[in-house]
Write a protein that holds these residues in place. Structure first.
Motif, PDB file in Angstrom:
ATOM      1  N   GLU A 113      38.932  46.325  48.256  1.00 17.46           N
ATOM      2  CA  GLU A 113      39.999  47.338  48.181  1.00 17.46           C
ATOM      3  C   GLU A 113      41.255  46.882  48.894  1.00 17.46           C
ATOM      4  N   GLU A 114      41.096  46.377  50.129  1.00 20.46           N
ATOM      5  CA  GLU A 114      42.288  46.010  50.889  1.00 20.46           C
ATOM      6  C   GLU A 114      42.978  44.795  50.284  1.00 20.46           C
ATOM      7  N   GLN A 115      42.189  43.808  49.804  1.00 19.44           N
ATOM      8  CA  GLN A 115      42.780  42.581  49.292  1.00 19.44           C
ATOM      9  C   GLN A 115      43.434  42.771  47.930  1.00 19.44           C
ATOM     10  N   GLN A 116      42.869  43.670  47.116  1.00 18.95           N
ATOM     11  CA  GLN A 116      43.338  43.769  45.741  1.00 18.95           C
ATOM     12  C   GLN A 116      44.142  45.033  45.475  1.00 18.95           C
ATOM     13  N   GLY A 117      44.234  45.915  46.485  1.00 18.42           N
ATOM     14  CA  GLY A 117      44.908  47.192  46.243  1.00 18.42           C
ATOM     15  C   GLY A 117      46.331  47.013  45.773  1.00 18.42           C
ATOM     16  N   GLU A 118      47.075  46.142  46.456  1.00 20.98           N
ATOM     17  CA  GLU A 118      48.464  45.937  46.065  1.00 20.98           C
ATOM     18  C   GLU A 118      48.562  45.152  44.766  1.00 20.98           C
ATOM     19  N   ARG A 119      47.642  44.211  44.572  1.00 23.20           N
ATOM     20  CA  ARG A 119      47.736  43.375  43.374  1.00 23.20           C
ATOM     21  C   ARG A 119      47.494  44.187  42.106  1.00 23.20           C
ATOM     22  N   LYS A 120      46.735  45.254  42.213  1.00 23.27           N
ATOM     23  CA  LYS A 120      46.461  46.058  41.041  1.00 23.27           C
ATOM     24  C   LYS A 120      47.638  46.972  40.707  1.00 23.27           C
ATOM     25  N   GLY A 121      48.642  46.994  41.548  1.00 22.02           N
ATOM     26  CA  GLY A 121      49.889  47.661  41.191  1.00 22.02           C
ATOM     27  C   GLY A 121      49.845  49.167  41.201  1.00 22.02           C
ATOM     28  N   ALA A 122      49.156  49.768  42.185  1.00 18.38           N
ATOM     29  CA  ALA A 122      49.172  51.219  42.313  1.00 18.38           C
ATOM     30  C   ALA A 122      50.588  51.654  42.680  1.00 18.38           C
ATOM     31  N   SER A 123      51.198  52.459  41.841  1.00 12.81           N
ATOM     32  CA  SER A 123      52.566  52.907  42.074  1.00 12.81           C
ATOM     33  C   SER A 123      52.607  54.421  42.081  1.00 12.81           C
ATOM     34  N   LEU A 124      53.659  54.970  42.663  1.00 17.78           N
ATOM     35  CA  LEU A 124      53.802  56.425  42.759  1.00 17.78           C
ATOM     36  C   LEU A 124      53.813  57.096  41.388  1.00 17.78           C
ATOM     37  N   PRO A 125      54.627  56.622  40.409  1.00 17.89           N
ATOM     38  CA  PRO A 125      54.597  57.262  39.087  1.00 17.89           C
ATOM     39  C   PRO A 125      53.228  57.186  38.417  1.00 17.89           C
ATOM     40  N   LEU A 126      52.526  56.043  38.572  1.00 19.52           N
ATOM     41  CA  LEU A 126      51.212  55.891  37.948  1.00 19.52           C
ATOM     42  C   LEU A 126      50.214  56.874  38.549  1.00 19.52           C
ATOM     43  N   VAL A 127      50.220  56.991  39.868  1.00 17.83           N
ATOM     44  CA  VAL A 127      49.293  57.905  40.537  1.00 17.83           C
ATOM     45  C   VAL A 127      49.594  59.354  40.160  1.00 17.83           C
ATOM     46  N   ILE A 128      50.873  59.734  40.150  1.00 12.24           N
ATOM     47  CA  ILE A 128      51.238  61.102  39.767  1.00 12.24           C
ATOM     48  C   ILE A 128      50.840  61.370  38.317  1.00 12.24           C
ATOM     49  N   GLY A 129      51.026  60.374  37.452  1.00 17.71           N
ATOM     50  CA  GLY A 129      50.624  60.531  36.055  1.00 17.71           C
ATOM     51  C   GLY A 129      49.132  60.778  35.914  1.00 17.71           C
ATOM     52  N   GLN A 130      48.318  60.040  36.674  1.00 20.17           N
ATOM     53  CA  GLN A 130      46.876  60.254  36.641  1.00 20.17           C
ATOM     54  C   GLN A 130      46.509  61.641  37.171  1.00 20.17           C
ATOM     55  N   ILE A 131      47.188  62.057  38.234  1.00 23.08           N
ATOM     56  CA  ILE A 131      46.913  63.378  38.804  1.00 23.08           C
ATOM     57  C   ILE A 131      47.222  64.481  37.795  1.00 23.08           C
ATOM     58  N   VAL A 132      48.361  64.383  37.130  1.00 25.62           N
ATOM     59  CA  VAL A 132      48.761  65.403  36.159  1.00 25.62           C
ATOM     60  C   VAL A 132      47.812  65.406  34.955  1.00 25.62           C
ATOM     61  N   ALA A 133      47.445  64.223  34.466  1.00 30.71           N
ATOM     62  CA  ALA A 133      46.557  64.130  33.300  1.00 30.71           C
ATOM     63  C   ALA A 133      45.199  64.761  33.592  1.00 30.71           C
ATOM     64  N   LEU A 134      44.623  64.440  34.749  1.00 28.50           N
ATOM     65  CA  LEU A 134      43.310  65.006  35.087  1.00 28.50           C
ATOM     66  C   LEU A 134      43.423  66.479  35.434  1.00 28.50           C
ATOM     67  N   ASP A 135      44.590  66.893  35.969  1.00 32.08           N
ATOM     68  CA  ASP A 135      44.732  68.309  36.279  1.00 32.08           C
ATOM     69  C   ASP A 135      44.722  69.152  35.010  1.00 32.08           C
ATOM     70  N   LEU A 136      45.162  68.584  33.889  1.00 27.18           N
ATOM     71  CA  LEU A 136      45.078  69.307  32.623  1.00 27.18           C
ATOM     72  C   LEU A 136      43.629  69.646  32.313  1.00 27.18           C
ATOM     73  N   VAL A 137      42.734  68.699  32.563  1.00 28.56           N
ATOM     74  CA  VAL A 137      41.310  68.939  32.322  1.00 28.56           C
ATOM     75  C   VAL A 137      40.783  70.013  33.266  1.00 28.56           C
ATOM     76  N   PHE A 138      41.090  69.877  34.559  1.00 30.94           N
ATOM     77  CA  PHE A 138      40.618  70.858  35.528  1.00 30.94           C
ATOM     78  C   PHE A 138      41.254  72.227  35.296  1.00 30.94           C
ATOM     79  N   SER A 139      42.496  72.232  34.795  1.00 26.39           N
ATOM     80  CA  SER A 139      43.201  73.497  34.604  1.00 26.39           C
ATOM     81  C   SER A 139      42.583  74.337  33.496  1.00 26.39           C
ATOM     82  N   LEU A 140      42.005  73.690  32.488  1.00 26.28           N
ATOM     83  CA  LEU A 140      41.441  74.456  31.372  1.00 26.28           C
ATOM     84  C   LEU A 140      40.374  75.425  31.867  1.00 26.28           C
ATOM     85  N   ASP A 141      39.415  74.929  32.630  1.00 25.56           N
ATOM     86  CA  ASP A 141      38.379  75.813  33.167  1.00 25.56           C
ATOM     87  C   ASP A 141      38.972  76.876  34.072  1.00 25.56           C
TER      88      ASP A 141
END
Length: 246
Positions: A113-141
């Motif tokens: 995790e520590e060695q590859q975290g930055e190399r995998k390119g976790a970015s703020l827009p990408l993380v927010i996009g994942q949060i919003v996409a999964l929240d759509l699933v959680f929001s339905l219930d």
């Protein structure tokens, strides 16, 4: 004013708020795990933005009750199995959680995790996009439950808003705790896998009561809390012995 003085309205608000907070546990765990991929100074921002977007999405879904009801109607059939858009969303969300949880566990166990975290390119827009996409699933219930419990739009919006506020308040402490304790993160990731399986089962019309899942994770958290308490006591005992020897 009559609505505000109605005991039935307040009872509906309290019960729905409590239920929304419980249902929000899934979202909070995913939010915490996903935001942990970001640098520490961006995590709180990602959590706040994700939760605010989640609130907006849920209010829009509540306002679109007719459209939401249409999501449960069959749109095509596969081997005599009637599939609705809700089923498709649940299946996709469940598969994503399984893939996400498995990848995170692999990195945690393999120590990458520590060695590859930055190399995998976790970015703020990408993380927010994942949060919003999964929240759509959680929001339905969440939204379907709200519509089923009361017909008063203001009560539904108030309950959802309070639940999101509680999650926003709890997000940072939970994130810090999980980040500081690797075993707690493993429990959170295991919880994501359980939720992924539950979503897939829902998509296949086989409902797994969430209470079973919450009991399993609550019991695991209790065991982990006892382990952490025992660890603290051992450290204090060792420090005391070291002080006596010195």
């Amino acid at each position: 004013m009559d609505i505000l003085l109605s005991g039935e309205i307040w009872a509906a608000l309290l019960s729905l708020t409590a239920l929304e907070i419980v249902l929000g546990i899934d979202n909070l765990v995913f939010l915490t795990v996903t935001a942990s991929r970001l640098p520490e100074h961006q995590r709180a921002m990602a959590q706040r933005i994700g939760l605010l977007l989640a609130l907006g999405m849920r209010v829009l879904l509540l306002a679109s009750a007719v459209w939401l009801a249409g999501l449960t109607q069959p749109v095509f059939t596969v081997l005599e199995y009637a599939v609705s858009w809700r089923d498709v969303i649940m299946l996709a969300g469940g598969l994503f959680l399984l893939a996400k949880g498995t990848a995170e566990i692999h990195e945690a166990v393999e120590g990458e995790e520590e060695q590859q975290g930055e190399r995998k390119g976790a970015s703020l827009p990408l993380v927010i996009g994942q949060i919003v996409a999964l929240d759509l699933v959680f929001s339905l219930d969440s939204v379907i439950t709200a519509i089923g419990m009361t017909e008063v739009f203001g009560v539904m919006v108030a309950a959802v808003t309070i639940a999101i506020g509680v999650m926003m308040f709890a997000a940072t402490p939970v994130s810090r705790f999980i980040h500081a304790h690797p075993t707690a993160k493993m429990l959170a990731l295991s919880f994501l896998l359980l939720i992924g399986v539950a979503l897939i089962a829902d998509g296949l019309h086989f409902h797994i009561p969430r209470g079973y899942l919450y009991f399993a994770i609550a019991f695991s958290i209790l065991v982990e809390a006892l382990n952490l308490w025992a660890k603290v006591r051992r450290k204090r005992a060792e420090a005391a012995k070291a002080g006596e020897a010195g």
